[in-house]
Design an enzyme around this catalytic site. Structure first.
Site, PDB file in Angstrom:
ATOM      1  N   CYS A   2      39.500  30.895  41.563  1.00  9.55           N
ATOM      2  CA  CYS A   2      38.968  32.149  40.914  1.00  9.55           C
ATOM      3  C   CYS A   2      39.790  32.247  39.696  1.00  9.55           C
ATOM      4  CB  CYS A   2      38.887  33.207  41.898  1.00  9.55           C
ATOM      5  SG  CYS A   2      40.303  34.249  41.966  1.00  9.55           S
ATOM      6  N   HIS A  98      42.822  43.318  43.447  1.00 10.24           N
ATOM      7  CA  HIS A  98      43.515  43.796  42.319  1.00 10.24           C
ATOM      8  C   HIS A  98      43.411  45.237  42.284  1.00 10.24           C
ATOM      9  CE1 HIS A  98      39.238  43.310  41.047  1.00 10.24           C
ATOM     10  NE2 HIS A  98      39.486  44.143  40.399  1.00 10.24           N
TER      11      HIS A  98
END
Ligand code: 5GP
Ligand code: ZN
Length: 108
Positions: A2, A98
């Site tokens: 990713c 995140h």
């Protein structure tokens, strides 16, 4: 791999402001505030939904690092926002955990 795994592996460019063994921090490409950093674990975890007990220390490290970086970026006093978007309904577009750190002036 990713996008954020690629950035963590230095295979994709980013404006990196901090890095250690477990975490990498870089500037958001489309900032919503004067300071907009993404605090990212190097381990690929899709979202908060996929956290397990063994990630406890990692998530704690992310929050403490956010606190330290807010101070370094001189936004601690005025205040800032820490955000985990979870899934599409929560506004998450990148499926790699995140923490957004936003502050300084107006937060869009
Ligand atoms: P999310 O919506 O998944 O919570 O946040 C993803 C964030 O990653 C967005 O704020 C977006 O601007 C940022 N972003 C997307 N692609 C890139 C990129 O290639 N580099 C950087 N530095 N940030 C990115
Ligand atoms: Zn990843």
């Amino acid at each position: 791999m990713c996008l954020f795994c690629q950035i963590a592996n230095h295979q994709q460019k980013a404006d990196i402001v901090y890095e250690n063994k477990e975490l990498i921090v870089f500037k958001d490409i489309n900032p919503k505030a004067l300071v907009h950093l993404l605090i990212v674990p190097k381990k690929h975890i899709k979202s908060i939904n996929q956290l397990t007990k063994e990630d406890k220390d990692l998530v704690s490290q992310m929050i403490f690092l956010a606190k330290d970086l807010a101070k370094k970026q001189s936004i601690a006093e005025k205040g800032y926002r820490l955000t985990f978007n979870v899934g599409r309904g929560g506004g998450q577009l990148i499926d790699h955990l995140h923490l957004h750190l936003m502050g300084g002036g107006e937060i869009k």
